[in-house]
Design a protein around this motif. Sequence first.
Motif, PDB file in Angstrom:
ATOM      1  N   LEU A  54     -96.312   2.649  62.498  1.00  0.00           N
ATOM      2  CA  LEU A  54     -96.514   4.094  62.446  1.00  0.00           C
ATOM      3  C   LEU A  54     -97.407   4.601  63.575  1.00  0.00           C
ATOM      4  O   LEU A  54     -97.373   5.784  63.925  1.00  0.00           O
ATOM      5  CB  LEU A  54     -97.122   4.488  61.094  1.00  0.00           C
ATOM      6  N   GLU A  55     -98.202   3.716  64.168  1.00  0.00           N
ATOM      7  CA  GLU A  55     -99.079   4.104  65.273  1.00  0.00           C
ATOM      8  C   GLU A  55     -98.377   4.025  66.625  1.00  0.00           C
ATOM      9  O   GLU A  55     -98.902   4.497  67.636  1.00  0.00           O
ATOM     10  CB  GLU A  55    -100.319   3.207  65.296  1.00  0.00           C
ATOM     11  N   SER A  56     -97.189   3.443  66.647  1.00  0.00           N
ATOM     12  CA  SER A  56     -96.451   3.283  67.900  1.00  0.00           C
ATOM     13  C   SER A  56     -95.950   4.634  68.405  1.00  0.00           C
ATOM     14  O   SER A  56     -95.592   5.515  67.618  1.00  0.00           O
ATOM     15  CB  SER A  56     -95.267   2.331  67.687  1.00  0.00           C
ATOM     16  N   ASP A  57     -95.920   4.793  69.722  1.00  0.00           N
ATOM     17  CA  ASP A  57     -95.355   6.021  70.287  1.00  0.00           C
ATOM     18  C   ASP A  57     -93.844   5.900  70.471  1.00  0.00           C
ATOM     19  O   ASP A  57     -93.198   6.809  70.981  1.00  0.00           O
ATOM     20  CB  ASP A  57     -96.040   6.389  71.604  1.00  0.00           C
ATOM     21  N   GLN A  58     -93.290   4.744  70.065  1.00  0.00           N
ATOM     22  CA  GLN A  58     -91.839   4.545  70.070  1.00  0.00           C
ATOM     23  C   GLN A  58     -91.406   3.930  68.729  1.00  0.00           C
ATOM     24  O   GLN A  58     -90.905   2.820  68.674  1.00  0.00           O
ATOM     25  CB  GLN A  58     -91.402   3.649  71.235  1.00  0.00           C
ATOM     26  N   ILE A  59     -91.634   4.699  67.671  1.00  0.00           N
ATOM     27  CA  ILE A  59     -91.396   4.189  66.315  1.00  0.00           C
ATOM     28  C   ILE A  59     -89.946   3.750  66.127  1.00  0.00           C
ATOM     29  O   ILE A  59     -89.683   2.682  65.558  1.00  0.00           O
ATOM     30  CB  ILE A  59     -91.770   5.262  65.270  1.00  0.00           C
ATOM     31  N   VAL A  60     -89.020   4.553  66.610  1.00  0.00           N
ATOM     32  CA  VAL A  60     -87.603   4.240  66.403  1.00  0.00           C
ATOM     33  C   VAL A  60     -87.249   2.896  67.028  1.00  0.00           C
ATOM     34  O   VAL A  60     -86.607   2.042  66.397  1.00  0.00           O
ATOM     35  CB  VAL A  60     -86.710   5.366  66.988  1.00  0.00           C
ATOM     36  N   LYS A  61     -87.657   2.693  68.252  1.00  0.00           N
ATOM     37  CA  LYS A  61     -87.353   1.450  68.955  1.00  0.00           C
ATOM     38  C   LYS A  61     -88.058   0.265  68.305  1.00  0.00           C
ATOM     39  O   LYS A  61     -87.459  -0.801  68.099  1.00  0.00           O
ATOM     40  CB  LYS A  61     -87.765   1.574  70.425  1.00  0.00           C
ATOM     41  N   GLU A  62     -89.337   0.441  67.965  1.00  0.00           N
ATOM     42  CA  GLU A  62     -90.103  -0.651  67.348  1.00  0.00           C
ATOM     43  C   GLU A  62     -89.527  -1.021  65.975  1.00  0.00           C
ATOM     44  O   GLU A  62     -89.501  -2.189  65.600  1.00  0.00           O
ATOM     45  CB  GLU A  62     -91.570  -0.244  67.216  1.00  0.00           C
ATOM     46  N   PHE A  63     -89.083  -0.014  65.242  1.00  0.00           N
ATOM     47  CA  PHE A  63     -88.492  -0.254  63.921  1.00  0.00           C
ATOM     48  C   PHE A  63     -87.272  -1.169  64.036  1.00  0.00           C
ATOM     49  O   PHE A  63     -87.137  -2.153  63.305  1.00  0.00           O
ATOM     50  CB  PHE A  63     -88.103   1.083  63.287  1.00  0.00           C
ATOM     51  N   SER A  64     -86.392  -0.870  64.979  1.00  0.00           N
ATOM     52  CA  SER A  64     -85.172  -1.679  65.117  1.00  0.00           C
ATOM     53  C   SER A  64     -85.476  -3.056  65.694  1.00  0.00           C
ATOM     54  O   SER A  64     -84.769  -4.017  65.391  1.00  0.00           O
ATOM     55  CB  SER A  64     -84.147  -0.953  65.993  1.00  0.00           C
ATOM     56  N   ASN A  65     -86.521  -3.172  66.503  1.00  0.00           N
ATOM     57  CA  ASN A  65     -86.877  -4.475  67.076  1.00  0.00           C
ATOM     58  C   ASN A  65     -87.556  -5.390  66.051  1.00  0.00           C
ATOM     59  O   ASN A  65     -87.371  -6.610  66.076  1.00  0.00           O
ATOM     60  CB  ASN A  65     -87.811  -4.292  68.278  1.00  0.00           C
ATOM     61  N   ARG A  66     -88.333  -4.775  65.168  1.00  0.00           N
ATOM     62  CA  ARG A  66     -89.182  -5.574  64.280  1.00  0.00           C
ATOM     63  C   ARG A  66     -88.475  -6.030  63.019  1.00  0.00           C
ATOM     64  O   ARG A  66     -88.754  -7.111  62.496  1.00  0.00           O
ATOM     65  CB  ARG A  66     -90.429  -4.753  63.915  1.00  0.00           C
ATOM     66  N   ILE A  67     -87.574  -5.220  62.503  1.00  0.00           N
ATOM     67  CA  ILE A  67     -86.972  -5.494  61.200  1.00  0.00           C
ATOM     68  C   ILE A  67     -85.524  -5.931  61.377  1.00  0.00           C
ATOM     69  O   ILE A  67     -84.742  -5.256  62.054  1.00  0.00           O
ATOM     70  CB  ILE A  67     -87.057  -4.251  60.292  1.00  0.00           C
TER      71      ILE A  67
END
Length: 510
Positions: A54-67
């Motif tokens: 939630l602190e990332s400035d690229q939540i969408v990208k981080e969400f797909s990379n992490r999960i």
Amino acid sequence: MAILGSIIKGVILLKDAVTPEVNHIEAQKDMLVKLLETAKDTQFGKYYQFDSLLESDQIVKEFSNRIPYFDYNKINDEWWYKFHEGEEDVTWPGQPDYYALSSGTTGKTSKRIPVTNDMIEAIRQSGIKQVFALNNFDLPADFFEKEMMMLGSSTDLQEKDDHLEGEISGISASNIPTWFRSYYKPGEEIAKIDDWDERVKEIAKNAKQWDIGALSGIPSWIELMLQEVIKTHQLNHIHEIWPNLQVYTSGGVAFGPYEKSFNALLGHPITVIDTYLASEGYVATQIRPETDAMQLNTENGIYFEFVPFKPEYINEDGSLKQDAPCLTLDNVELDQDYVLIMSTVSGAWRYIIGDTIAFTDIERAEIKITGRTKFFLNTVGSQLSVNKMDDAIKDLEETYNTTISEYTICAKRAEDGEFYHFWYLGSDFNGATQEEISETLDNHLKEANKNYKVARSKALKGVKVKVIPADYFYEWSAANKKKGGQVKMERVMNEEKFRDFEALVNKLAN
């Protein structure tokens, strides 16, 4: 004059006038943040570090990379089983109050998909959106005073431990608002009957008491219900008993293949509105009459992602490869098949629902269902999706002036050792031979699909068609304890299931 109907229609008009257009891309970004915020303290949220996400400035990208991607088996084996062992806050806060039982069209045993109160509310809000969208269809005021027949699964949900279980249509119907109950048919008593045939007979027996203005349900089962009403009361068509029937909201499957057989039961045309309610949530609904595409419910409890539906991203069993690229609403393309991925307020995360869709209007977030990932027939490179099969069926209907209520396909070797596509069609072809039908079907597919044409020039020997009574398909559903409700016929079967299907067909024919 329909005073109450005029008032209701006036409210709908006013709501439409003051409601701003939805920016679906922004709505989806907001939905992702809302989902992550709500679930950050769950076991799943802690494991995948939603706080830092939630602190990332690229939540969408981080969400797909992490999960990772999850299908039902993966998320159930790794996470949802904990709910069944009494644990709380697993993938969503608390414990689900409901589980949607779904054997779908490919599974042998029922899936148990969590349905939270948040999802019930999201479905309710999407239902309200559908009601307000009726303003776009220019219906008369008296329509809003008529009764609505909702033919789903039984509303007599089964109590287990501290929750209730049933199909999603039964769960939804059991949670209809109090103000709507006087409009809702067949009513609570009949809707609780578990045996589908018995429930339909009760509907037919009581049909004269109701002034039905709208129908809702999966096309194949709605057709059988209408046939039973017509037969019971010795009618020519359904409008002889329900003259004010004006709207049918389809759901779960594309209506196109059923259009001709459905219309044959009517006295005059009615408005058909497509909806898309799955066990995992209310995905989309048609909001305007100039298209049969449906708008994704981007504001109500679901965050969507899309994987291009290409052979290199799909495993042989129809599952998705973990390294398959994923797109969001702001970078999809028109007329490209995508595997639909959902994260929801019921604690499904990057969940592969099993359907494929294509966008017809990106700004409006409008889609069509094009098939199932496991119904993608790619034996020897033929690359046939369900929408291509449906188009071929409609061509056969027009060519032979017939109706084809159901069909199923298997790709396998014949006795000569060559690969064929074996089609079973539920219809009556009025004298056409099965060889003629096979040739017509084969020619259509070669013209419509270049990959199929290439396959036919190489390893795919041809098409073999058998025409059977449509009732055989319904008997197959009954034999597998999957009659009525949300049940959809398998369009593509593997060889093991196809052997069982053929055995039943041969038994019924003898």
